[in-house]
Motif scaffolding. Sequence first.
Motif, mmCIF file in Angstrom:
data_model
loop_
_atom_site.group_PDB
_atom_site.id
_atom_site.type_symbol
_atom_site.label_atom_id
_atom_site.label_comp_id
_atom_site.label_asym_id
_atom_site.label_seq_id
_atom_site.Cartn_x
_atom_site.Cartn_y
_atom_site.Cartn_z
ATOM 1 N N PHE A 183 -1.625 3.641 -18.201
ATOM 2 C CA PHE A 183 -2.065 2.320 -17.982
ATOM 3 C C PHE A 183 -0.866 1.297 -17.380
ATOM 4 C CE2 PHE A 183 -5.985 3.444 -20.300
ATOM 5 C CZ PHE A 183 -6.693 2.555 -20.022
ATOM 6 N N SER A 184 0.339 1.548 -17.736
ATOM 7 C CA SER A 184 1.526 0.842 -17.701
ATOM 8 C C SER A 184 1.838 1.222 -16.063
ATOM 9 C CB SER A 184 2.652 1.168 -18.534
ATOM 10 O OG SER A 184 2.995 2.452 -18.415
ATOM 11 N N LEU A 185 1.646 2.540 -15.658
ATOM 12 C CA LEU A 185 2.140 2.703 -14.221
ATOM 13 C C LEU A 185 0.868 2.054 -13.314
ATOM 14 C CD1 LEU A 185 2.728 6.059 -12.799
ATOM 15 C CD2 LEU A 185 1.109 4.904 -11.863
ATOM 16 N N VAL A 186 -0.252 2.101 -13.852
ATOM 17 C CA VAL A 186 -1.423 1.565 -12.828
ATOM 18 C C VAL A 186 -1.315 0.142 -12.833
ATOM 19 C CG1 VAL A 186 -3.742 1.154 -12.400
ATOM 20 C CG2 VAL A 186 -2.852 3.363 -13.225
ATOM 21 N N ASP A 187 -0.727 -0.612 -13.998
ATOM 22 C CA ASP A 187 -0.706 -2.111 -14.067
ATOM 23 C C ASP A 187 0.433 -2.596 -13.011
ATOM 24 O OD1 ASP A 187 -1.410 -4.247 -15.078
ATOM 25 O OD2 ASP A 187 0.306 -4.659 -16.176
ATOM 26 N N LYS A 188 1.606 -1.695 -13.023
ATOM 27 C CA LYS A 188 2.695 -2.242 -11.978
ATOM 28 C C LYS A 188 2.263 -1.767 -10.652
ATOM 29 C CE LYS A 188 6.288 -0.967 -15.584
ATOM 30 N NZ LYS A 188 7.252 0.130 -15.862
ATOM 31 N N LEU A 189 1.391 -0.950 -10.224
ATOM 32 C CA LEU A 189 0.857 -0.494 -9.148
ATOM 33 C C LEU A 189 0.088 -1.525 -8.467
ATOM 34 C CD1 LEU A 189 0.701 1.709 -6.785
ATOM 35 C CD2 LEU A 189 -1.197 2.417 -8.058
ATOM 36 N N MET A 190 -0.769 -1.668 -9.381
ATOM 37 C CA MET A 190 -1.873 -3.031 -8.943
ATOM 38 C C MET A 190 -1.212 -4.295 -8.715
ATOM 39 S SD MET A 190 -5.044 -2.234 -8.553
ATOM 40 C CE MET A 190 -6.370 -3.369 -9.287
ATOM 41 N N GLU A 191 -0.321 -4.820 -9.269
ATOM 42 C CA GLU A 191 0.463 -5.999 -9.039
ATOM 43 C C GLU A 191 1.148 -5.714 -7.736
ATOM 44 O OE1 GLU A 191 4.023 -8.530 -11.372
ATOM 45 O OE2 GLU A 191 3.806 -6.639 -11.773
ATOM 46 N N GLY A 192 1.426 -4.722 -7.058
ATOM 47 C CA GLY A 192 2.018 -4.868 -5.837
ATOM 48 C C GLY A 192 0.959 -4.518 -4.675
ATOM 49 N N MET A 193 -0.210 -4.189 -4.946
ATOM 50 C CA MET A 193 -1.164 -3.957 -4.012
ATOM 51 C C MET A 193 -2.123 -5.206 -3.495
ATOM 52 S SD MET A 193 -2.576 -0.086 -5.454
ATOM 53 C CE MET A 193 -3.155 0.437 -3.752
ATOM 54 N N VAL A 194 -1.119 -5.956 -2.770
ATOM 55 C CA VAL A 194 -1.584 -7.130 -2.211
ATOM 56 C C VAL A 194 -2.543 -7.352 -0.873
ATOM 57 C CG1 VAL A 194 0.248 -8.518 -3.608
ATOM 58 C CG2 VAL A 194 0.598 -7.815 -1.293
ATOM 59 N N SER A 195 -2.264 -6.326 -0.128
ATOM 60 C CA SER A 195 -2.839 -6.210 1.082
ATOM 61 C C SER A 195 -4.144 -5.019 1.204
ATOM 62 C CB SER A 195 -1.802 -5.902 2.138
ATOM 63 O OG SER A 195 -1.384 -4.642 2.004
#
Length: 279
Positions: A195-207
């Motif tokens: 969950f922590s990895l996906v959370d960090k990933l989603m934070e950067g998927m802005v486009s």
Amino acid sequence: MAEHTTSKLKWLEQTLPEGLLVTAGWLEEHGFSSSLRSQYVSGGWLEQPARGVFRRSRGQLRWEQVVISLQTLLEFPVVIGGRTALELHGYGHFLSQDQREVHLYGKTPLPGWMSKLSIPTHFVFHKSTKLFRNDHITRGLTSLSWNIQTNDDARNKAESLTHIPWGQWDWPLTLSTPERALLELLDELPQKESFSLVDKLMEGMVSLRPNRLRKLLEDCHSIKVKRLFFFFADRHKPDWLKHLDRTQIDLGSGDRMLVRGGKFDSTYRITVPEDLDAV
């Protein structure tokens, strides 16, 4: 006989790029008998990295060459997806740099010879129809010459698949778009991804593209994946989220316990790690 062999070799040099793989069946179909294949291997014109698999040698075999060979010359219905696709799209700084696994998606299990290759990579197969109802994976989007298809099927593929150039000759690798790869990655929670990895990933998927996301979410079988998608999106509130109407997405009914001993999210009725906000 020598003239015939020379002619066949010339054709092979023009048709089979150095470094790519073909099978004995492919060679047989193009007029290369078992005895002729053995002759080419003995003479050093071909190498045999696994039983029934051949290549014109050019350096060490890479996993990208294996996948490109499948998608183009061998016309095998498989694409790169999930974690591997996200790494190739530039999200590798959120993910592990140790690419010992390559995640491939398709309807048909991978050829057995892929596990016999002497490369430091393990190919992980995922059945694409498990996640999406209307899957358009039939083969790579392009040939080695980058001839883009323009029929309806190709346009449907373009909603979820794309390609990037690889290597000295810009060979095409067909892979999931970031939007599709994200849903594929969410499907791996919680057993194979954190969950922590996906959370960090989603934070950067802005486009991400909301229209593409909408079509993929509508086509997605998995209630778990769709609930997780909106759970993480709500946490980070990217601009594209306001363009998605979640009332049009089937989020199912009932509770989903994803993590034992976790906290219950009442909005999406899923359990998530208790310490997620502390990460």
